[in-house]
Motif scaffolding. Structure first.
Motif, PDB file in Angstrom:
ATOM      1  N   GLY A  30       0.809  -1.227   0.000  1.00 62.38           N
ATOM      2  CA  GLY A  30       0.000   0.000   0.000  1.00 62.38           C
ATOM      3  C   GLY A  30       0.834   1.265   0.000  1.00 62.38           C
ATOM      4  O   GLY A  30       0.365   2.335  -0.404  1.00 62.38           O
ATOM      5  N   LYS A  31       2.086   1.179   0.440  1.00 58.80           N
ATOM      6  CA  LYS A  31       2.960   2.346   0.470  1.00 58.80           C
ATOM      7  C   LYS A  31       3.683   2.577  -0.851  1.00 58.80           C
ATOM      8  O   LYS A  31       4.221   3.668  -1.091  1.00 58.80           O
ATOM      9  CB  LYS A  31       4.007   2.189   1.581  1.00 58.80           C
ATOM     10  N   LEU A  32       3.698   1.570  -1.703  1.00 59.00           N
ATOM     11  CA  LEU A  32       4.471   1.662  -2.937  1.00 59.00           C
ATOM     12  C   LEU A  32       3.915   2.694  -3.928  1.00 59.00           C
ATOM     13  O   LEU A  32       4.698   3.429  -4.563  1.00 59.00           O
ATOM     14  CB  LEU A  32       4.555   0.284  -3.589  1.00 59.00           C
ATOM     15  N   PRO A  33       2.597   2.809  -4.112  1.00 59.04           N
ATOM     16  CA  PRO A  33       2.091   3.795  -5.090  1.00 59.04           C
ATOM     17  C   PRO A  33       2.491   5.242  -4.791  1.00 59.04           C
ATOM     18  O   PRO A  33       2.487   6.089  -5.693  1.00 59.04           O
ATOM     19  CB  PRO A  33       0.567   3.618  -4.995  1.00 59.04           C
ATOM     20  N   THR A  34       2.864   5.533  -3.553  1.00 60.71           N
ATOM     21  CA  THR A  34       3.280   6.913  -3.241  1.00 60.71           C
ATOM     22  C   THR A  34       4.544   7.295  -4.001  1.00 60.71           C
ATOM     23  O   THR A  34       4.842   8.480  -4.197  1.00 60.71           O
ATOM     24  CB  THR A  34       3.531   7.062  -1.724  1.00 60.71           C
ATOM     25  N   SER A  35       5.296   6.277  -4.447  1.00 52.44           N
ATOM     26  CA  SER A  35       6.506   6.562  -5.230  1.00 52.44           C
ATOM     27  C   SER A  35       6.150   7.072  -6.614  1.00 52.44           C
ATOM     28  O   SER A  35       6.998   7.663  -7.306  1.00 52.44           O
ATOM     29  CB  SER A  35       7.369   5.305  -5.361  1.00 52.44           C
ATOM     30  N   LEU A  36       4.946   6.809  -7.057  1.00 55.15           N
ATOM     31  CA  LEU A  36       4.508   7.241  -8.391  1.00 55.15           C
ATOM     32  C   LEU A  36       3.654   8.506  -8.285  1.00 55.15           C
ATOM     33  O   LEU A  36       2.630   8.653  -8.948  1.00 55.15           O
ATOM     34  CB  LEU A  36       3.716   6.101  -9.063  1.00 55.15           C
ATOM     35  N   SER A  37       4.094   9.415  -7.467  1.00 57.00           N
ATOM     36  CA  SER A  37       3.342  10.644  -7.270  1.00 57.00           C
ATOM     37  C   SER A  37       3.345  11.484  -8.550  1.00 57.00           C
ATOM     38  O   SER A  37       4.340  11.523  -9.276  1.00 57.00           O
ATOM     39  CB  SER A  37       3.963  11.450  -6.122  1.00 57.00           C
ATOM     40  N   ARG A  38       2.256  12.157  -8.814  1.00 58.02           N
ATOM     41  CA  ARG A  38       2.124  13.024  -9.986  1.00 58.02           C
ATOM     42  C   ARG A  38       2.432  14.483  -9.621  1.00 58.02           C
ATOM     43  O   ARG A  38       2.344  15.377 -10.471  1.00 58.02           O
ATOM     44  CB  ARG A  38       0.703  12.948 -10.547  1.00 58.02           C
ATOM     45  N   GLU A  39       2.759  14.674  -8.371  1.00 58.92           N
ATOM     46  CA  GLU A  39       3.015  16.029  -7.899  1.00 58.92           C
ATOM     47  C   GLU A  39       4.206  16.644  -8.660  1.00 58.92           C
ATOM     48  O   GLU A  39       5.245  16.030  -8.805  1.00 58.92           O
ATOM     49  CB  GLU A  39       3.327  15.991  -6.399  1.00 58.92           C
TER      50      GLU A  39
END
Length: 676
Positions: free
Chosen positions: A534-543
């Motif tokens: 669940g923490k892995l998608p934060t690496s693909l931030s669009r910010e």
């Protein structure tokens, strides 16, 4: 001549003729008496010699006659019976014993009666002869030398009567020879009519198809009984019993031989745990039931029919012992001597079930005084079985508690102890073992004068399950990786819920308990996902990418950086979790699907939006390392059971030195064979 003279002459002539006829008659009589006189003349010397010792007056000789008659009478009767005895030799030594047994026994009975007469009257006759000799001596009726000769003869008769073989002297050993022929016929009838059953090792498993025939035909039993009657009357019952025991014991052993009972000879030193003889124990129960209900039951009835009276129970006891009933009991005793483990408890209960099923048969067949050894051995075996089963049962809780000090499985899988305990407890309170274990516990409590509580078994099982639940918490804290700890708890709670639901153990634990474990499973699934994938998608931030002021190059560098971070975290996490296991297939598939849903859609959308920024780059493969399909396939392959995987615990030695390990038989449980 005048008439008177004529008449006188005629009368004289008649008188003369009569005298002539009388002379002729006398002459004829003298002719006939001549040979008799010659015979008397010839016998006179011997008669003179016989009466020569008698030197008494006529009055003395007259008074001694009565004494002589009283003495000679019994002696003459004895001699007549003795002659009759010898007349029985031919029928008693012939083959009549086979062709006409009743006739032979009738002749033998006549011999016995004659010998009884001789035995009773020989002494009487000698006593009377003693009296007459004493009379002759006291009254000086006979010559002293003649009396002395008579005394020597009587002494020989007395010594003959006093000797050990006096009976044989009476009949020349005819009675002994006849009785030995009867014993031989008894043995022949038994041998020719004792036919072992043709058995194979698999037959007793289908006992309702086995009907043991009558061991010996009725007419043969009647013959055996008649022979026994005569032999018993002559003090030969024990010899008959020995013959019978030898023949019938050998017949039963021959019947059992086809069942391949070599396992009964196993000693405690040969047993490497009860599992090594588990199949033997199952066969033992079937074989023992067959032997008791078919073979020994038939021998019990046959002994009663043949012997009757009081002798048959002793005879049956010796047949049973000689046929091997004690070997069956000794095998059960050998099992009780094996090292203790939970499987041994089940096998002891199996042994108790077999013995309890045959309890009425044992009491009836082996309940007499003659079977005291069998009774004592059976009681000792039951005592060992009950005490051994109770000891293991009450130590199960301690055994589960001892597992807490062991490290949890390195791959997070369900410990085999969990599978074992759930399956084991289900068996203990199932239809097969619950009534048996309850009966054993009741018996054991009664021996200690304690009352059995109805919920004693249920409470004990609940305590075991409670101890196992406490183990979960302790084991989960043994992981350095908290995510693996969540996976482990997810595994065990799901396994507990699924393995127990719909079972007797589940009914005992209750619906609330089941729901609680299902909720725990869902909770740990959520925690696992949140703290790992669940923490892995934060690496693909669009910010910073949507309104990037630095232009395309800046956006490309930012995408590369974030893809590199994603790839590194993914590779690290995948490598680590590739060695983890989710034991249940459904849970494994569901968990993989949840991981895929948490990662792949986000990755696919991200690559669709920003993938073109790096795909034209020379180092595109370094950053666009995976396709969405590749990620989905990799994540779907996680948590697989590995060949040869061992999530077992070696059980620490208990303080009593008995519990070294618990072995689960693959034939009995749905889980893999395990050492816990």
């Amino acid at each position: 001549m005048d008439p008177a003279s004529l008449e006188t002459l005629t009368s004289a002539r008649r008188s003369l003729r009569a005298s002539v006829d009388k002379s002729k008659s006398i002459a004829a009589a003298l002719d006939r008496a001549g040979p008799r006189l010659d015979e008397i003349h010839q016998r006179l010397p011997s008669l003179e010699a016989a009466v020569r010792p008698i030197r008494a007056a006529k009055e003395a000789l007259t008074s001694v006659g009565g004494h002589i008659d009283r003495a000679v009478g019994p002696a003459a009767a004895v001699l007549r019976v003795f002659d009759a005895v010898h007349g029985l030799e031919r029928p008693l030594l012939s083959d009549q014993i086979r062709s006409d047994l009743p006739g032979y026994l009738s002749v033998l009975k006549r011999l016995e009666e004659a010998l009884r007469f001789l035995s009773d009257n020989c002494g009487l006759a000698v006593h009377w002869l003693d009296d007459i000799v004493e009379y002759l001596e006291e009254n000086s009726v006979a010559d002293a030398r003649y009396v002395a000769e008579l005394k020597r003869s009587l002494k020989v008769l007395h010594e003959s009567q006093a000797s050990e073989d006096a009976q044989s002297r009476l009949d020349g050993g005819l009675l002994i020879a006849s009785l030995e022929r009867l014993e031989s016929e008894f043995h022949r009838l038994l041998e020719e009519n004792s036919v072992p059953l043709s058995m194979s090792p698999s037959q007793p498993s289908d006992q309702h198809r086995i009907i043991a025939p009558s061991p010996i035909p009725t007419h043969v039993i009647q013959k055996l009984f008649m022979i026994l009657e005569r032999l018993t009357a002559n003090g030969r019952l024990e010899r008959c019993v020995s013959i019978y025991v030898d023949v019938r014991s050998a017949n039963v052993r021959a019947s059992l031989k086809g069942l391949d009972l070599e396992y009964l000879e196993i000693t405690a030193a040969d047993i490497d745990g009860v599992q090594s003889v588990e199949t033997h124990i199952e066969r033992w129960g079937r074989h023992l039931e067959f032997a008791v209900k078919h073979l020994f039951e038939a021998e019990y009835k046959l002994c009663s029919d043949v012997f009757g009276g009081d002798a048959w129970s002793e005879c049956f006891a010796r047949v049973a012992a000689g046929a091997g009933i004690l070997a069956f009991l000794k095998f059960g005793m050998t099992v009780t001597e094996a090292k203790d483990d939970p499987i041994k408890l089940l096998k002891l209960l199996d042994i108790f079930t077999s013995l309890n099923k045959l309890r009425l048969d044992f009491n009836r067949l082996f309940g007499g005084k003659a079977c005291l050894e069998i009774q004592n051995f059976t009681r000792d075996l039951i005592k060992r079985v009950v005490e051994g089963a109770c000891k293991i049962f009450w130590e199960l809780l301690v055994q589960v508690e001892l597992q807490r000090q062991m490290p949890p499985p390195a791959d997070g899988a369900v410990p085999r102890l969990v599978s074992f305990v759930t399956d084991y407890c289900n068996r203990l309170i199932g239809d097969d073992y619950r009534p048996v274990l309850t009966q054993v516990l009741v018996i054991h409590r009664s021996w200690k004068h304690e009352r059995f509580q109805e919920r004693l078994l249920d409470d004990a099982v609940l305590n075991i399950v409670g101890a196992l639940e406490q183990n979960f918490e302790v084991w989960s804290k043994g992981y350095d990786d908290q995510v693996l700890s969540f996976l482990f708890m997810m595994n065990v709670h799901h396994h507990f819920y699924k393995a127990v639901k719909g079972t007797r153990l589940g009914e005992l634990l209750g619906e609330a308990w089941l729901k609680e474990h299902e909720q725990y499973k869902d909770y740990y699934v959520a925690m696992y996902l949140r703290e790992s994938w669940g923490k892995l998608p934060t690496s693909l931030s669009r910010e910073g990418l949507i309104m990037c002021s630095g232009g395309r190059a800046t956006a490309r560098d930012l995408v590369k950086k974030r893809l590199k971070e994603f790839n590194e975290k993914f590779d690290e996490m995948f490598k680590k979790q590739s060695n983890w296991v989710v034991s249940d297939r459904d849970l494994r598939e569901k968990t993989c699907q949840m991981v895929v849903q948490a990662i792949v859609p986000v990755y696919r959308s991200y690559m669709q939006s920003y993938g073109p920024l790096v795909e034209q780059d020379a180092s595109a493969a370094k950053y666009a390392k995976y396709t969405a399909q590749a990620l989905e396939k990799m994540l779907g392959s996680l948590f697989q059971l590995k060949p040869g995987r061992s999530a077992s615990f070696k059980t620490p030695r208990h303080s009593n030195g008995k519990f070294e390990n618990v072995v689960v038989s693959p034939s009995k449980y749905c889980t893999a064979p395990t050492v816990v």
